[in-house]
Write an enzyme that holds these catalytic residues in place. Structure first.
Site, short mmCIF file in Angstrom:
data_model
loop_
_atom_site.label_atom_id
_atom_site.label_comp_id
_atom_site.label_asym_id
_atom_site.label_seq_id
_atom_site.Cartn_x
_atom_site.Cartn_y
_atom_site.Cartn_z
N THR A 1 2.25 6.69 1.87
CA THR A 1 1.86 7.63 2.92
C THR A 1 2.73 7.43 4.16
O THR A 1 3.21 8.39 4.77
CB THR A 1 0.37 7.44 3.27
OG1 THR A 1 -0.41 7.65 2.10
CG2 THR A 1 -0.07 8.41 4.36
N ARG B 1 9.55 6.81 -5.98
CA ARG B 1 9.37 6.71 -7.43
C ARG B 1 8.43 7.81 -7.91
O ARG B 1 7.66 8.38 -7.15
CB ARG B 1 8.78 5.35 -7.81
CG ARG B 1 9.68 4.18 -7.53
CD ARG B 1 8.94 2.87 -7.75
NE ARG B 1 7.81 2.76 -6.85
CZ ARG B 1 6.74 2.00 -7.07
NH1 ARG B 1 6.65 1.29 -8.17
NH2 ARG B 1 5.76 1.95 -6.20
N LYS C 1 -6.10 3.13 -9.60
CA LYS C 1 -5.30 3.17 -8.38
C LYS C 1 -5.06 4.59 -7.87
O LYS C 1 -4.88 4.82 -6.68
CB LYS C 1 -3.95 2.49 -8.65
CG LYS C 1 -3.03 2.39 -7.45
CD LYS C 1 -1.78 1.61 -7.80
CE LYS C 1 -0.82 1.56 -6.62
NZ LYS C 1 -0.18 2.85 -6.34
N ALA D 1 6.16 -2.49 -9.87
CA ALA D 1 6.73 -3.67 -9.21
C ALA D 1 6.07 -4.97 -9.64
O ALA D 1 6.63 -6.03 -9.44
CB ALA D 1 6.63 -3.53 -7.69
N PHE E 1 4.13 -2.05 -4.39
CA PHE E 1 3.21 -3.13 -4.01
C PHE E 1 3.69 -3.89 -2.77
O PHE E 1 4.39 -3.33 -1.93
CB PHE E 1 2.94 -4.05 -5.20
CG PHE E 1 2.18 -3.39 -6.31
CD1 PHE E 1 0.96 -2.76 -6.06
CD2 PHE E 1 2.66 -3.39 -7.61
CE1 PHE E 1 0.25 -2.13 -7.08
CE2 PHE E 1 1.94 -2.77 -8.63
CZ PHE E 1 0.73 -2.14 -8.36
N PHE F 1 -6.77 3.34 11.29
CA PHE F 1 -8.02 3.95 10.87
C PHE F 1 -8.87 4.20 12.12
O PHE F 1 -8.74 3.50 13.13
CB PHE F 1 -8.77 3.04 9.90
CG PHE F 1 -8.21 3.05 8.50
CD1 PHE F 1 -8.93 3.63 7.45
CD2 PHE F 1 -6.98 2.50 8.22
CE1 PHE F 1 -8.42 3.64 6.16
CE2 PHE F 1 -6.46 2.51 6.93
CZ PHE F 1 -7.19 3.08 5.90
#
Length: 556
Positions: free
Chosen positions: A73, A94, A105, A273, A301, A381
């Site tokens: 993101t 990717r 996930k 990864a 990751f 957040f």
């Protein structure tokens, strides 16, 4: 609050040939896959030779937690923000695997208003690259077993077959199987195994190959088995290279799509990864560098896996030199590392933040070992407090890192302006002096120990006897100068997923080693990591659906 897929489906997409014009790509340079997807032609890629490279920025993260970090993101939002600042930027990502999409996930298209689209296409079949890789992998497996059945002229020892079949799905039942049962004409009975497609050596080869010629050379070097005398048998020995390359001739071409804000994105290749090298294709990254002034790419990751492999494998092989690294964290994830349960992460907790920020600290130290400037960004957040944000900012600045807040999930590129400006300042004032962690000539065993000690913080490495024997054999066969690709849990700096924060006093266990001769690296499998994941008790597949109009729901 709208879901990611709702936001993506409401986005106004431009025809891909209009997006391509932002990178000076003409219609004739594209091979269209509908209205919003295209591949770059081989002729166009060849025409980029000699053009000046832009700046290369890697986005990585702390170790992933259930609280979420937002690495992809942030990558997408940063690219959008640079576009809002009038910079010529492109994102290089990717492709997602179906395994996580239907597992736990989710997809890999970013999130909120920082997504690449069309989101459903990307997370499902896209342009068929993964299917082509799966087919090429399994064609080689079929030709190998057929050769053994048809007289075995190469003298292959069926107990030393190392090539595995693959499937782009989480399916634990296929990890260890027996094939060839039935009549004599059904093949030779032997133990076999499946891995997920993103762990296939062919995925790695596709992502590291410069062109079709290089692809074929690498395919030919794949070791599929060993003879009774211990010598290796390759895909070239089986005469499989030409047909495999034919299946991959389109898959090797990078894909062009766009973000929600119509920023160009090259999305190509998708090795995990934690069990593979975790980077998008060299071909896409090199093309991006010729097409834009700023290339924002990511590696899978945490920085202990994706960034290490990007820097020590991809950059080493491709001659790439990153100009900066953006390290993503969240207050929530740091508090989780400090021992706070997932259900209590919204409450302010400075003590837990102080306890968990050591994970971020270790990743900062790791990246500085490569002498590349680091910018830390907090994916903000709404419940994050000013005290928590200030603590993290001061912590980073005390360690010589630039720092910026990111709000790209809710605001898109506008929420990444602060990060983009800090990145631009870093690129202008702090030159990269990039170098790899270890030299080519270092023995394989020492390379593994170097990564474990310097990156993970381990006291040392324990090797299973079989792994030590294999390391010796691979060195004798001439593979000693290759880099190492560590297969390790993504959830911890150690090989134990339960050890959060910054564990100390641990030893990494290497239980298996094998060479990916075509890709050009040696894989070391640590702990209990699996090359074929399984589905969780309640997989995402239970909540994905499509209505009568063909509209998909439930993807995330």
């Amino acid at each position: 609050m709208k879901t990611d897929i709702q936001i993506a489906q409401e986005a106004t997409l431009k025809p891909i040939w209009e997006v391509a014009q932002k990178l000076d790509i003409e219609m004739d340079d594209l091979e269209l896959y509908g209205k919003y997807k295209a591949k770059l032609s081989d002729e166009f890629l060849a025409s980029l030779e000699g053009k000046k490279d832009g700046k290369l920025v890697l986005v990585t993260a702390i170790n992933p937690t259930p609280a979420g970090e937002g690495k992809t993101t942030t990558t997408v939002g940063l690219g959008e923000a640079l576009g809002k600042l009038g910079k010529k930027a492109v994102i290089a990502l990717r492709e997602p695997s179906l395994g996580p999409c239907f597992g736990i996930k989710g997809g890999a298209a970013g999130g909120g208003y920082a997504q690449v689209v069309p989101m459903e296409d990307l997370n499902l079949h896209f342009t068929g690259d993964f299917h082509a890789i799966t087919s090429a992998n399994n064609l080689l497996a079929a030709m190998l077993d057929n050769h053994i059945m048809q007289g075995n002229a190469l003298g292959i020892d069926p107990k030393q077959v190392v090539w595995k079949r693959c499937l782009d799905m989480n399916d634990r039942a296929l990890r260890n199987i027996v094939i060839g049962l039935g009549k004599k004409s059904d093949g030779v009975v032997r133990e076999d195994h499946f891995i997920i497609t993103v762990a296939s050596e062919i995925m790695a080869i596709l992502c590291l190959a410069d062109d079709i010629a290089d692809l074929k050379k690498r395919l030919g070097r794949i070791i599929v088995a060993y003879r009774y005398d211990g010598t290796p048998v390759t895909a070239a020995d089986l005469k499989a290279v030409g047909s495999m390359a034919a299946l991959l001739k389109d898959a090797i071409r990078p894909n062009l799509i766009q973000t929600i804000e119509n920023t160009p994105a090259l999305v190509h290749g998708g090795p995990f990864a934690n069990i593979a090298h975790g980077c998008n294709s060299v071909r896409a990254t090199k093309a991006a560098l010729k097409l834009a002034d700023y290339v924002i790419t990511e590696a899978g990751f945490g920085a202990d896996l994706g960034a290490e492999k990007f820097l020590d494998i991809k950059c080493r092989m491709a001659g790439l030199k990153p100009d900066a690294v953006v390290l993503v964290a969240t207050v929530r994830a740091l508090k989780y590392n400090g021992g706070v349960p997932k259900t209590e992460l919204a409450a302010e907790n400075l003590e837990a933040l102080k306890a968990g920020i050591v994970n971020l600290e270790k990743h900062i130290e790791n990246l500085k070992q490569y002498d590349v400037p680091v910018v830390v960004t907090l994916n903000r957040f709404t419940e994050d407090t000013d005290a928590e944000l200030s603590y993290v900012e001061n912590f980073c600045r005390e360690r010589g890192c630039d720092f910026a807040l990111s709000e790209v999930w809710g605001k898109g590129g506008e929420g990444g302006i602060e990060l983009a400006n800090h990145l631009l300042e870093t690129l202008e004032t702090k030159p990269s002096k990039f170098h790899t962690l270890y030299p080519d000539e270092m023995p394989l065993k020492e390379k593994i120990e170097t990564v474990a000690k310097k990156i993970y913080g381990a006291d040392g490495v324990s090797f299973d006897p079989a792994a030590l024997t294999t390391l010796e054999k691979l060195t004798e066969l001439g593979f000693g100068n290759m880099p190492v690709c560590m297969a390790k849990t993504q959830y911890s700096l150690s090989d134990d997923p339960k050890k959060l924060g910054r564990p100390t006093g641990f030893t990494v266990n290497v239980r298996e080693v094998y060479v990916s001769a075509g890709a050009g690296f040696v894989v070391a499998i640590t702990g209990t990591i699996m090359t074929m994941p399984g589905l969780p008790k309640s997989p995402a597949a239970e909540r994905i659906d499509v209505n009568e109009e063909g509209k998909i729901d439930g993807l995330f």
